[in-house]
Design an enzyme around this catalytic site. Structure first.
Site, PDB file in Angstrom:
ATOM      1  N   LYS A  13      20.994 -24.031 -57.934  1.00 49.72           N
ATOM      2  CA  LYS A  13      20.999 -25.346 -59.206  1.00 49.72           C
ATOM      3  C   LYS A  13      21.291 -24.357 -60.413  1.00 49.72           C
ATOM      4  CE  LYS A  13      16.631 -25.715 -57.222  1.00 49.72           C
ATOM      5  NZ  LYS A  13      16.764 -24.611 -56.221  1.00 49.72           N
ATOM      6  N   ARG A  87      10.689 -32.746 -56.701  1.00 54.40           N
ATOM      7  CA  ARG A  87      10.371 -31.824 -55.741  1.00 54.40           C
ATOM      8  C   ARG A  87       9.379 -32.914 -54.793  1.00 54.40           C
ATOM      9  NH1 ARG A  87      11.846 -26.846 -57.741  1.00 54.40           N
ATOM     10  NH2 ARG A  87      11.424 -24.942 -56.184  1.00 54.40           N
ATOM     11  N   ARG A 126      18.551 -11.150 -56.213  1.00 52.04           N
ATOM     12  CA  ARG A 126      18.974 -11.989 -57.787  1.00 52.04           C
ATOM     13  C   ARG A 126      17.374 -11.938 -58.758  1.00 52.04           C
ATOM     14  NH1 ARG A 126      16.850 -17.784 -58.372  1.00 52.04           N
ATOM     15  NH2 ARG A 126      15.247 -17.043 -57.370  1.00 52.04           N
ATOM     16  N   ARG A 160      12.175 -11.442 -59.578  1.00 52.21           N
ATOM     17  CA  ARG A 160      11.040 -13.063 -59.326  1.00 52.21           C
ATOM     18  C   ARG A 160       9.955 -12.472 -58.771  1.00 52.21           C
ATOM     19  NH1 ARG A 160      13.859 -18.727 -59.841  1.00 52.21           N
ATOM     20  NH2 ARG A 160      11.783 -18.909 -57.859  1.00 52.21           N
ATOM     21  N   ARG A 171       8.578 -20.831 -49.472  1.00 53.41           N
ATOM     22  CA  ARG A 171       9.298 -21.950 -50.456  1.00 53.41           C
ATOM     23  C   ARG A 171      10.200 -23.225 -49.553  1.00 53.41           C
ATOM     24  NH1 ARG A 171      11.788 -17.771 -54.259  1.00 53.41           N
ATOM     25  NH2 ARG A 171      13.148 -19.043 -54.982  1.00 53.41           N
TER      26      ARG A 171
HETATM   27  P1  AP5 Z   1      20.031 -19.315 -58.512  1.00 50.54           P
HETATM   28  O1  AP5 Z   1      21.389 -20.282 -59.263  1.00 50.54           O
HETATM   29  O2  AP5 Z   1      18.904 -18.281 -59.473  1.00 50.54           O
HETATM   30  O3  AP5 Z   1      19.279 -20.743 -57.588  1.00 50.54           O
HETATM   31  P2  AP5 Z   1      18.716 -21.411 -57.572  1.00 50.54           P
HETATM   32  O4  AP5 Z   1      18.415 -22.796 -56.362  1.00 50.54           O
HETATM   33  O5  AP5 Z   1      18.325 -21.951 -59.972  1.00 50.54           O
HETATM   34  O6  AP5 Z   1      17.440 -21.295 -56.703  1.00 50.54           O
HETATM   35  P3  AP5 Z   1      15.541 -20.851 -57.637  1.00 50.54           P
HETATM   36  O7  AP5 Z   1      15.341 -20.059 -56.633  1.00 50.54           O
HETATM   37  O8  AP5 Z   1      16.033 -20.629 -59.422  1.00 50.54           O
HETATM   38  O9  AP5 Z   1      14.622 -22.361 -57.109  1.00 50.54           O
HETATM   39  P4  AP5 Z   1      14.279 -22.330 -57.101  1.00 50.54           P
HETATM   40  O10 AP5 Z   1      13.671 -24.128 -56.561  1.00 50.54           O
HETATM   41  O11 AP5 Z   1      13.206 -22.228 -55.355  1.00 50.54           O
HETATM   42  O12 AP5 Z   1      13.011 -21.739 -58.251  1.00 50.54           O
HETATM   43  P5  AP5 Z   1      12.474 -23.175 -59.510  1.00 50.54           P
HETATM   44  O13 AP5 Z   1      12.413 -21.728 -60.588  1.00 50.54           O
HETATM   45  O14 AP5 Z   1      13.172 -24.252 -58.899  1.00 50.54           O
HETATM   46  O15 AP5 Z   1      21.276 -18.567 -57.089  1.00 50.54           O
HETATM   47  C1  AP5 Z   1      20.788 -17.849 -56.588  1.00 50.54           C
HETATM   48  C2  AP5 Z   1      21.386 -16.355 -56.707  1.00 50.54           C
HETATM   49  O16 AP5 Z   1      22.445 -17.237 -55.907  1.00 50.54           O
HETATM   50  C3  AP5 Z   1      21.960 -15.399 -57.546  1.00 50.54           C
HETATM   51  O17 AP5 Z   1      21.603 -14.170 -57.473  1.00 50.54           O
HETATM   52  C4  AP5 Z   1      22.747 -16.666 -57.963  1.00 50.54           C
HETATM   53  O18 AP5 Z   1      23.391 -15.173 -58.618  1.00 50.54           O
HETATM   54  C5  AP5 Z   1      23.410 -15.888 -56.533  1.00 50.54           C
HETATM   55  N1  AP5 Z   1      24.355 -17.603 -56.603  1.00 50.54           N
HETATM   56  C6  AP5 Z   1      24.260 -18.485 -56.803  1.00 50.54           C
HETATM   57  N2  AP5 Z   1      25.260 -19.292 -56.857  1.00 50.54           N
HETATM   58  C7  AP5 Z   1      26.267 -18.844 -55.537  1.00 50.54           C
HETATM   59  C8  AP5 Z   1      27.528 -19.057 -54.879  1.00 50.54           C
HETATM   60  N3  AP5 Z   1      27.737 -20.309 -55.178  1.00 50.54           N
HETATM   61  N4  AP5 Z   1      28.025 -17.955 -53.992  1.00 50.54           N
HETATM   62  C9  AP5 Z   1      27.432 -17.276 -53.936  1.00 50.54           C
HETATM   63  N5  AP5 Z   1      26.114 -16.558 -54.462  1.00 50.54           N
HETATM   64  C10 AP5 Z   1      25.642 -17.738 -55.405  1.00 50.54           C
HETATM   65  O19 AP5 Z   1      10.444 -23.206 -58.400  1.00 50.54           O
HETATM   66  C11 AP5 Z   1       9.948 -21.688 -58.254  1.00 50.54           C
HETATM   67  C12 AP5 Z   1       8.833 -21.877 -58.374  1.00 50.54           C
HETATM   68  O20 AP5 Z   1       8.269 -23.017 -59.491  1.00 50.54           O
HETATM   69  C13 AP5 Z   1       8.700 -23.228 -56.431  1.00 50.54           C
HETATM   70  O21 AP5 Z   1       8.467 -22.345 -56.029  1.00 50.54           O
HETATM   71  C14 AP5 Z   1       7.230 -23.927 -57.300  1.00 50.54           C
HETATM   72  O22 AP5 Z   1       6.106 -22.531 -57.284  1.00 50.54           O
HETATM   73  C15 AP5 Z   1       6.884 -24.340 -58.926  1.00 50.54           C
HETATM   74  N6  AP5 Z   1       7.468 -25.528 -59.396  1.00 50.54           N
HETATM   75  C16 AP5 Z   1       8.708 -25.400 -59.854  1.00 50.54           C
HETATM   76  N7  AP5 Z   1       9.659 -26.557 -59.952  1.00 50.54           N
HETATM   77  C17 AP5 Z   1       8.434 -27.607 -59.347  1.00 50.54           C
HETATM   78  C18 AP5 Z   1       8.275 -28.917 -59.212  1.00 50.54           C
HETATM   79  N8  AP5 Z   1       9.001 -29.512 -59.387  1.00 50.54           N
HETATM   80  N9  AP5 Z   1       7.364 -28.758 -58.232  1.00 50.54           N
HETATM   81  C19 AP5 Z   1       6.465 -28.370 -58.073  1.00 50.54           C
HETATM   82  N10 AP5 Z   1       6.750 -26.703 -58.489  1.00 50.54           N
HETATM   83  C20 AP5 Z   1       7.549 -26.226 -58.522  1.00 50.54           C
END
Ligand code: AP5
Length: 213
Positions: A13, A87, A126, A160, A171
């Site tokens: 994402k 979410r 990552r 992270r 997660r």
């Molecule tokens: P990346 O693009 O970083 O993936 P992502 O989907 O953004 O993953 P996140 O871990 O950031 O998502 P998340 O939803 O767990 O975390 P968030 O910060 O929102 O890609 C990942 C890796 O894959 C990279 O190394 C990249 O290079 C590689 N890659 C990408 N595309 C690729 C491809 N096509 N092929 C191969 N490799 C690829 O949330 C973190 C925490 O915050 C949550 O756990 C929760 O505690 C809290 N939180 C955040 N939002 C909320 C909410 N709305 N409600 C409640 N709690 C929340």
């Protein structure tokens, strides 16, 4: 145009949202990034959410809805990419109301489908640049020069606290229990588009562009 990128942790994402920001001037609203900023700035809210995030659980709806509300009120003509929000069903309802209150609407909800095994490999490898936010991976996208960001030259490369197998298990559970019901919710509204998140990043970007047409 306002879109949601919906998918499990590591679906890509953030990677795709950054491309849309560069290519279309849209604004990325990542609740994960906002919460991490709150943590580092040491606010009361940041302290409260730190342990929840490290464990891989969801932060309360009230907190994240408040963060998004503040941003939407600022307004933005090029449109928003909601990354990691909503979410839960309560967050999805709140988003619909916030957009309509601001005379806006959702144009597409793009579900990024990726196998669990690939998610583990992506998350555990990552790292990101602490200065410009560029996202890397130990195997699939290393920096050209070790320890130096390709984009801005910073040596502040970070991992992270929640990018480990144990937090990732929680997660993923949270995703399947609380977030995946949104797939049916948006499908029923006629907003859902699907892309193959297992494809290479350029191919995923092409599929997203088609889904936004
Ligand atoms: P990346 O693009 O970083 O993936 P992502 O989907 O953004 O993953 P996140 O871990 O950031 O998502 P998340 O939803 O767990 O975390 P968030 O910060 O929102 O890609 C990942 C890796 O894959 C990279 O190394 C990249 O290079 C590689 N890659 C990408 N595309 C690729 C491809 N096509 N092929 C191969 N490799 C690829 O949330 C973190 C925490 O915050 C949550 O756990 C929760 O505690 C809290 N939180 C955040 N939002 C909320 C909410 N709305 N409600 C409640 N709690 C929340």
């Amino acid at each position: 145009m306002n879109i949601i990128l919906l998918g499990p942790p590591g679906a890509g994402k953030g990677t795709q949202a950054r491309r849309l920001v560069e290519e279309r001037g849209m604004v990325q609203l990542s609740t994960g990034d906002m919460l991490r900023d709150a943590r580092t700035s040491g606010t009361e809210m940041g302290k409260k959410v730190a342990a929840v995030m490290d464990a891989g659980e969801l932060v309360t709806d009230e907190i994240v809805i408040g963060l998004i509300e503040e941003k939407i009120r600022e307004g933005n003509p090029a449109g928003y990419i909601f990354d990691g929000f909503p979410r839960t069903l309560a967050q999805a309802d709140a988003l619909a109301e916030l957009l309509s209150r601001n005379g806006a609407q959702l144009e597409a909800v793009i579900e990024m489908q990726v196998d669990d095994k690939a998610l583990v490999e992506r998350i555990t490898g990552r790292f990101t640049c602490g200065n410009c936010g560029e996202v890397y991976h130990d195997q699939t996208k290393p920096t050209k020069k070790e320890g130096v960001c390709d984009v801005c030259g910073s040596t502040d490369l970070r991992r992270r606290a929640d990018d480990n197998e144990e937090s990732l298990r929680t997660r993923l559970m949270e995703y399947y229990k609380k977030t995946s019901p949104l797939i049916g919710y948006y499908y029923a509204k006629g907003d859902l588009k699907r892309v193959d998140g297992m494809a290479a990043p350029d191919e995923v970007a092409d599929q997203i562009a088609k889904a936004m047409m």
